[in-house]
Design a protein around this motif. Structure first.
Motif, PDB file in Angstrom:
ATOM      1  N   LEU A   3       0.867  -1.175   0.000  1.00 42.41           N
ATOM      2  CA  LEU A   3       0.000   0.000   0.000  1.00 42.41           C
ATOM      3  C   LEU A   3       0.902   1.222   0.000  1.00 42.41           C
ATOM      4  N   TYR A   4       0.838   1.993  -1.057  1.00 37.92           N
ATOM      5  CA  TYR A   4       1.616   3.222  -1.153  1.00 37.92           C
ATOM      6  C   TYR A   4       0.725   4.395  -0.748  1.00 37.92           C
ATOM      7  N   VAL A   5       1.146   5.149   0.249  1.00 30.53           N
ATOM      8  CA  VAL A   5       0.427   6.355   0.658  1.00 30.53           C
ATOM      9  C   VAL A   5       1.253   7.528   0.144  1.00 30.53           C
ATOM     10  N   ILE A   6       0.707   8.228  -0.839  1.00 28.26           N
ATOM     11  CA  ILE A   6       1.496   9.178  -1.620  1.00 28.26           C
ATOM     12  C   ILE A   6       0.985  10.602  -1.441  1.00 28.26           C
ATOM     13  N   GLY A   7       1.858  11.480  -0.984  1.00 29.86           N
ATOM     14  CA  GLY A   7       1.523  12.891  -0.865  1.00 29.86           C
ATOM     15  C   GLY A   7       1.580  13.577  -2.215  1.00 29.86           C
ATOM     16  N   VAL A  90       1.257  12.117   6.425  1.00 35.91           N
ATOM     17  CA  VAL A  90       1.176  11.972   7.881  1.00 35.91           C
ATOM     18  C   VAL A  90       0.643  13.218   8.587  1.00 35.91           C
ATOM     19  N   CYS A  91      -0.070  14.070   7.866  1.00 39.01           N
ATOM     20  CA  CYS A  91      -0.585  15.291   8.482  1.00 39.01           C
ATOM     21  C   CYS A  91      -2.039  15.194   8.900  1.00 39.01           C
ATOM     22  N   ALA A  92      -2.662  14.029   8.735  1.00 37.93           N
ATOM     23  CA  ALA A  92      -4.044  13.842   9.180  1.00 37.93           C
ATOM     24  C   ALA A  92      -4.164  12.498   9.877  1.00 37.93           C
ATOM     25  N   THR A  93      -4.866  12.459  10.995  1.00 40.64           N
ATOM     26  CA  THR A  93      -4.974  11.231  11.785  1.00 40.64           C
ATOM     27  C   THR A  93      -5.685  10.121  11.028  1.00 40.64           C
ATOM     28  N   THR A  94      -6.583  10.470  10.109  1.00 34.01           N
ATOM     29  CA  THR A  94      -7.302   9.432   9.362  1.00 34.01           C
ATOM     30  C   THR A  94      -6.356   8.615   8.500  1.00 34.01           C
ATOM     31  N   HIS A  95      -5.273   9.251   8.021  1.00 34.10           N
ATOM     32  CA  HIS A  95      -4.305   8.516   7.208  1.00 34.10           C
ATOM     33  C   HIS A  95      -3.476   7.589   8.099  1.00 34.10           C
ATOM     34  N   THR A  96      -3.140   8.054   9.281  1.00 29.78           N
ATOM     35  CA  THR A  96      -2.404   7.216  10.231  1.00 29.78           C
ATOM     36  C   THR A  96      -3.222   5.986  10.594  1.00 29.78           C
ATOM     37  N   ASP A  97      -4.521   6.158  10.777  1.00 30.74           N
ATOM     38  CA  ASP A  97      -5.399   5.033  11.101  1.00 30.74           C
ATOM     39  C   ASP A  97      -5.403   4.008   9.980  1.00 30.74           C
ATOM     40  N   LEU A  98      -5.456   4.471   8.738  1.00 33.03           N
ATOM     41  CA  LEU A  98      -5.432   3.561   7.598  1.00 33.03           C
ATOM     42  C   LEU A  98      -4.120   2.781   7.560  1.00 33.03           C
ATOM     43  N   ILE A  99      -3.019   3.466   7.804  1.00 30.93           N
ATOM     44  CA  ILE A  99      -1.699   2.820   7.804  1.00 30.93           C
ATOM     45  C   ILE A  99      -1.623   1.749   8.888  1.00 30.93           C
ATOM     46  N   LEU A 100      -2.127   2.062  10.078  1.00 30.48           N
ATOM     47  CA  LEU A 100      -2.099   1.098  11.177  1.00 30.48           C
ATOM     48  C   LEU A 100      -2.942  -0.131  10.863  1.00 30.48           C
ATOM     49  N   VAL A 107       0.029  -5.983   5.655  1.00 28.04           N
ATOM     50  CA  VAL A 107       0.316  -5.295   4.388  1.00 28.04           C
ATOM     51  C   VAL A 107       1.512  -4.370   4.561  1.00 28.04           C
ATOM     52  N   LYS A 108       2.440  -4.442   3.640  1.00 30.61           N
ATOM     53  CA  LYS A 108       3.577  -3.535   3.650  1.00 30.61           C
ATOM     54  C   LYS A 108       3.110  -2.146   3.231  1.00 30.61           C
ATOM     55  N   VAL A 109       3.526  -1.132   3.975  1.00 29.60           N
ATOM     56  CA  VAL A 109       3.123   0.243   3.681  1.00 29.60           C
ATOM     57  C   VAL A 109       4.366   1.087   3.399  1.00 29.60           C
ATOM     58  N   GLU A 110       4.323   1.827   2.313  1.00 27.95           N
ATOM     59  CA  GLU A 110       5.392   2.767   1.989  1.00 27.95           C
ATOM     60  C   GLU A 110       4.783   4.150   1.794  1.00 27.95           C
ATOM     61  N   MET A 111       5.465   5.161   2.305  1.00 28.02           N
ATOM     62  CA  MET A 111       4.982   6.527   2.182  1.00 28.02           C
ATOM     63  C   MET A 111       5.891   7.341   1.274  1.00 28.02           C
ATOM     64  N   VAL A 112       5.280   8.214   0.499  1.00 32.57           N
ATOM     65  CA  VAL A 112       6.017   9.172  -0.321  1.00 32.57           C
ATOM     66  C   VAL A 112       5.606  10.556   0.157  1.00 32.57           C
ATOM     67  N   HIS A 113       6.547  11.265   0.772  1.00 35.73           N
ATOM     68  CA  HIS A 113       6.219  12.545   1.395  1.00 35.73           C
ATOM     69  C   HIS A 113       6.194  13.691   0.376  1.00 35.73           C
ATOM     70  N   ASN A 114       5.578  14.786   0.808  1.00 35.78           N
ATOM     71  CA  ASN A 114       5.472  15.948  -0.060  1.00 35.78           C
ATOM     72  C   ASN A 114       5.216  17.191   0.799  1.00 35.78           C
TER      73      ASN A 114
END
Length: 301
Positions: A3-7, A90-100, A107-114
């Motif tokens: 799961l890629y969480v992309i800014g 990582v600037c909203a708690t709802t995204h942190t909840d999804l990652i957790l 599931v492996k999670v990778e973040m792309v910051h922006n």
């Protein structure tokens, strides 16, 4: 698989990083989180054309109630899922909840910051390491007028720190009048303006009367469309900002603490002409009790 969480940044579809764009184009499923922020009025079709893939808009209901089935489980096998976030992941708690939740299911999670408003706020000249708690200002209505943000602003100001206020947005809110008639309809989107936030902050001070800020003297900075070509910044008191129209969303607001000379040299460029802000009055508010040294807890209004 992943799961890629992309800014996506703050400007438009082109603010995504090169790596982020490559991951979006290679993903099997792409979701755009669309209820904590917006990307400069960029349409879904325009994003799909630029990223060369189909995108599904993820509203609050999907993310909070259907994420496991629609977003996480497709990433558990060989699939790759891209979850797109305006600003930084990582600037909203709802995204942190999804990652957790994804990690709990293996599931492996990778973040792309922006870029995000947390950094872009420094464009007005205020130094980022002088900021304290960030607060959210929700829309007041006739029955619900919460002011749990007030003690955090007070705590920041007693320590000489600035406060970044994130202003409420309402997207795809149900129309209860229509629901009573058996129809599923949604209200038009609403985005809190700096002027509306200034009015509500003034009301909060009137309610508590603890001197967290002076609506006629404390310097504040209104921010609009940060990171976009039309970004705008205006500085003045809350009384003055309540009369300002900063144009299209998104807006944010900063309540200043102690101002270093270097900070003010930049901020004064945005000061409303004839502002009542007292340049000589740049010190923190006095402490009213011993408890002022402790960070405020979340309050239920």
């Amino acid at each position: 698989m992943v799961l890629y969480v992309i800014g996506l940044g703050l400007g438009d579809e082109k603010d995504v990083t090169i790596r982020g764009k490559e991951l979006i184009e290679s993903a099997d499923h792409v979701f755009l989180e669309a209820y904590t922020s917006i990307l400069g009025g960029v349409s879904q079709e325009r994003m799909e054309e630029f990223y060369e893939t189909k995108i599904r808009v993820a509203d609050r209901g999907l993310v909070e109630n259907e994420a496991e089935e629609l977003i996480i489980r497709p990433a558990m096998g060989e699939g790759k899922v891209a979850f797109l976030v305006v600003g930084d992941p990582v600037c909203a708690t709802t995204h942190t909840d999804l990652i957790l939740r994804a990690k709990e299911l293996g599931v492996k999670v990778e973040m792309v910051h922006n870029a995000s408003i947390m950094g872009a706020a420094g464009a007005c000249g205020l130094q980022l390491y002088n900021f304290g708690h960030t607060v959210s200002i929700p829309f007041f209505d006739e029955k619900w007028r919460p002011t749990s943000f007030y003690p955090k602003i007070k705590y920041n100001r007693q320590g000489g720190m600035h406060t970044l206020c994130l202003l409420d947005i309402k997207v795809k809110e149900p129309d209860f009048q229509a629901m009573m008639k058996g129809r599923t309809e949604f209200l038009p989107p609403r985005y809190m303006s700096v002027s509306r936030a200034a009015e509500q902050l003034s009301e909060a001070e009137e309610k508590h009367q603890e001197g967290a800020y002076d609506v006629g003297k404390t310097l504040c900075v209104g921010l609009a469309r940060m990171g976009q070509p039309t970004q705008k910044m205006v500085a003045g008191t809350l009384e003055e900002l309540a009369q300002q129209d900063l144009g299209d969303p998104l807006h944010s607001l900063i309540i200043c603490g102690d101002l270093h000379d270097l900070e003010f040299d930049v901020v004064k460029e945005f000061l409303i002409e004839g502002s009542a802000y007292d340049v000589k009055n740049r010190t923190k508010i006095p402490e009213t009790s011993s408890s002022a040294q402790q960070p405020p807890e979340e309050a239920e209004d």
